[in-house]
Enzyme design. Structure first.
Site, PDB file in Angstrom:
ATOM      1  N   LYS A  54      12.387  37.212  77.620  1.00 19.97           N
ATOM      2  CA  LYS A  54      12.968  36.549  78.798  1.00 19.97           C
ATOM      3  C   LYS A  54      12.484  35.108  78.882  1.00 19.97           C
ATOM      4  O   LYS A  54      11.287  34.847  78.889  1.00 19.97           O
ATOM      5  CB  LYS A  54      12.581  37.290  80.088  1.00 19.97           C
ATOM      6  CG  LYS A  54      13.143  36.606  81.339  1.00 19.97           C
ATOM      7  CD  LYS A  54      12.967  37.468  82.573  1.00 19.97           C
ATOM      8  CE  LYS A  54      11.677  37.225  83.304  1.00 19.97           C
ATOM      9  NZ  LYS A  54      11.639  35.967  84.075  1.00 19.97           N
ATOM     10  N   LYS A  83      18.848  32.455  87.297  1.00 16.16           N
ATOM     11  CA  LYS A  83      19.173  32.787  88.710  1.00 16.16           C
ATOM     12  C   LYS A  83      20.133  31.764  89.313  1.00 16.16           C
ATOM     13  O   LYS A  83      19.825  31.097  90.306  1.00 16.16           O
ATOM     14  CB  LYS A  83      17.895  32.893  89.549  1.00 16.16           C
ATOM     15  CG  LYS A  83      16.946  33.994  89.095  1.00 16.16           C
ATOM     16  CD  LYS A  83      15.828  34.223  90.091  1.00 16.16           C
ATOM     17  CE  LYS A  83      14.899  35.341  89.682  1.00 16.16           C
ATOM     18  NZ  LYS A  83      14.084  35.072  88.478  1.00 16.16           N
ATOM     19  N   LEU A  84      21.317  31.681  88.729  1.00 16.02           N
ATOM     20  CA  LEU A  84      22.300  30.686  89.175  1.00 16.02           C
ATOM     21  C   LEU A  84      22.780  30.992  90.602  1.00 16.02           C
ATOM     22  O   LEU A  84      23.010  32.153  90.956  1.00 16.02           O
ATOM     23  CB  LEU A  84      23.499  30.680  88.222  1.00 16.02           C
ATOM     24  CG  LEU A  84      23.180  30.378  86.756  1.00 16.02           C
ATOM     25  CD1 LEU A  84      24.439  30.517  85.905  1.00 16.02           C
ATOM     26  CD2 LEU A  84      22.581  28.983  86.601  1.00 16.02           C
ATOM     27  N   ASP A  94      25.446  28.862  93.336  1.00 18.53           N
ATOM     28  CA  ASP A  94      26.174  27.655  93.731  1.00 18.53           C
ATOM     29  C   ASP A  94      27.567  28.066  94.178  1.00 18.53           C
ATOM     30  O   ASP A  94      27.844  29.263  94.328  1.00 18.53           O
ATOM     31  CB  ASP A  94      26.223  26.665  92.540  1.00 18.53           C
ATOM     32  CG  ASP A  94      26.179  25.220  93.021  1.00 18.53           C
ATOM     33  OD1 ASP A  94      27.011  24.874  93.896  1.00 18.53           O
ATOM     34  OD2 ASP A  94      25.336  24.440  92.538  1.00 18.53           O
ATOM     35  N   THR A  99      11.824  39.387  95.434  1.00 19.78           N
ATOM     36  CA  THR A  99      10.736  40.253  95.908  1.00 19.78           C
ATOM     37  C   THR A  99       9.666  39.465  96.672  1.00 19.78           C
ATOM     38  O   THR A  99       8.803  40.049  97.311  1.00 19.78           O
ATOM     39  CB  THR A  99      10.074  41.029  94.747  1.00 19.78           C
ATOM     40  OG1 THR A  99       9.890  40.134  93.669  1.00 19.78           O
ATOM     41  CG2 THR A  99      10.911  42.202  94.316  1.00 19.78           C
TER      42      THR A  99
HETATM   43  O1  C5P Z   1       3.619  38.774  84.259  1.00 24.21           O
HETATM   44  P1  C5P Z   1       4.538  39.748  84.918  1.00 24.21           P
HETATM   45  O2  C5P Z   1       4.659  41.062  84.179  1.00 24.21           O
HETATM   46  O3  C5P Z   1       4.264  39.920  86.396  1.00 24.21           O
HETATM   47  O4  C5P Z   1       5.957  39.035  84.774  1.00 24.21           O
HETATM   48  C1  C5P Z   1       7.105  39.497  85.409  1.00 24.21           C
HETATM   49  C2  C5P Z   1       8.238  38.548  85.165  1.00 24.21           C
HETATM   50  O5  C5P Z   1       9.352  38.975  85.947  1.00 24.21           O
HETATM   51  C3  C5P Z   1       7.981  37.106  85.555  1.00 24.21           C
HETATM   52  O6  C5P Z   1       8.761  36.274  84.688  1.00 24.21           O
HETATM   53  C4  C5P Z   1       8.507  37.024  86.971  1.00 24.21           C
HETATM   54  O7  C5P Z   1       8.944  35.731  87.313  1.00 24.21           O
HETATM   55  C5  C5P Z   1       9.702  37.973  86.890  1.00 24.21           C
HETATM   56  N1  C5P Z   1      10.118  38.554  88.149  1.00 24.21           N
HETATM   57  C6  C5P Z   1       9.274  39.303  88.956  1.00 24.21           C
HETATM   58  N2  C5P Z   1       9.746  39.845  90.121  1.00 24.21           N
HETATM   59  C7  C5P Z   1      11.004  39.662  90.459  1.00 24.21           C
HETATM   60  C8  C5P Z   1      11.872  38.932  89.662  1.00 24.21           C
HETATM   61  C9  C5P Z   1      11.385  38.383  88.489  1.00 24.21           C
HETATM   62  O8  C5P Z   1       8.116  39.493  88.638  1.00 24.21           O
HETATM   63  N3  C5P Z   1      11.453  40.214  91.551  1.00 24.21           N
END
Ligand code: C5P
Length: 236
Positions: free
Chosen positions: A34, A63-64, A66, A120
């Protein structure tokens, strides 16, 4: 028993060299990476191509959000990039979602569009502060149904939302879940977490995992541990 979810490594690192060394260390065991805003804005489309050339599927997490026309044009700008998933905000509304879904079906057939519902980081108070009176749960369900009904093929959700969304959405809709922590690892700033095995049981199709792999002395060992935990459910 649910299918074994694929692990997507959140490549949230300070620079390209570090990204390259992590990719090398994880090798063929890792299929998905990702790339988020931080990296994309710094390293651009060339880095996406480089990661794809190294044999990975790329989830571009932009995360678009607009107006419908601009979102469709943004997709047009991304159409030549070798990506497999792309995020947009479900709260952009039905017309934007429909137009993006239709454009992707026609011009980016290999790209799974994923809708983000309520971030979240937002709780009830934050939702109220922007004028949304529903509970967080209701708003997540509403936006996920809207996205799926508009032709978006997947939803990004927290692990605790999996069991509510799975029965609400068609089986073909993919659920992609961050907030995963292997047993015994540091939780960091993630609060509502599940282990990989729990997330599989709750119906996740893909697990987005960053720090438990990135911060491990041997990232390949961390990845192995996660994949073993996921596979054990099948064998045991
Ligand atoms: O390091 P970690 O396992 O917490 O990474 C989770 C990834 O998922 C990060 O790129 C974070 O920005 C993303 N993310 C998240 N919670 C969300 C949406 C995206 O942790 N609700």
């Amino acid at each position: 028993m649910n299918m074994v979810p694929s692990v997507i490594l959140a490549l949230d690192v300070e620079d390209k060299d570090r990204a390259r060394s992590i990719l090398q260390a994880t090798g063929d065991k890792l299929e998905w990476v990702k790339i988020g805003l931080q990296t994309y804005l710094r390293d651009g489309p060339d880095f996406v191509r480089e990661v794809a050339d190294s044999g990975k599927n790329v989830f571009l997490d932009l995360k678009l959000y607009d107006i419908p026309n601009t979102m469709e044009k943004a997709l047009e700008s991304l159409a030549d990039l070798p990506i497999g998933m792309l995020t947009l905000h479900a709260s952009a509304g039905p017309e934007a979602l429909r137009r993006c879904a239709q454009f992707a079906e026609k011009s980016m057939p290999d790209v799974l569009l994923l809708a983000v519902t309520v971030l979240t980081s937002m709780d009830q108070e934050t939702l109220s502060s922007i004028g949304v009176d529903s509970s967080v749960d209701k708003q997540v369900n509403r936006l996920a149904s809207l996205a799926s009904g508009s032709g978006i093929g997947g939803i990004v959700c927290s692990p605790l939302e999996l069991s509510k969304l799975r029965p609400l959405l068609p089986q073909s809709v993919k659920l992609v879940t961050p907030g995963i922590r292997p047993s015994g690892s540091q939780t960091g700033d993630q609060k509502r977490i599940m282990t990989p095995a729990e997330a599989r049981q709750a119906g996740a199709d893909y697990l987005v995992i960053g720090r438990p792999i990135l911060a491990h002395e041997k990232p390949a060992v961390a990845l192995d541990g996660i994949q073993n935990e996921l596979n054990q459910l099948t064998n045991g």
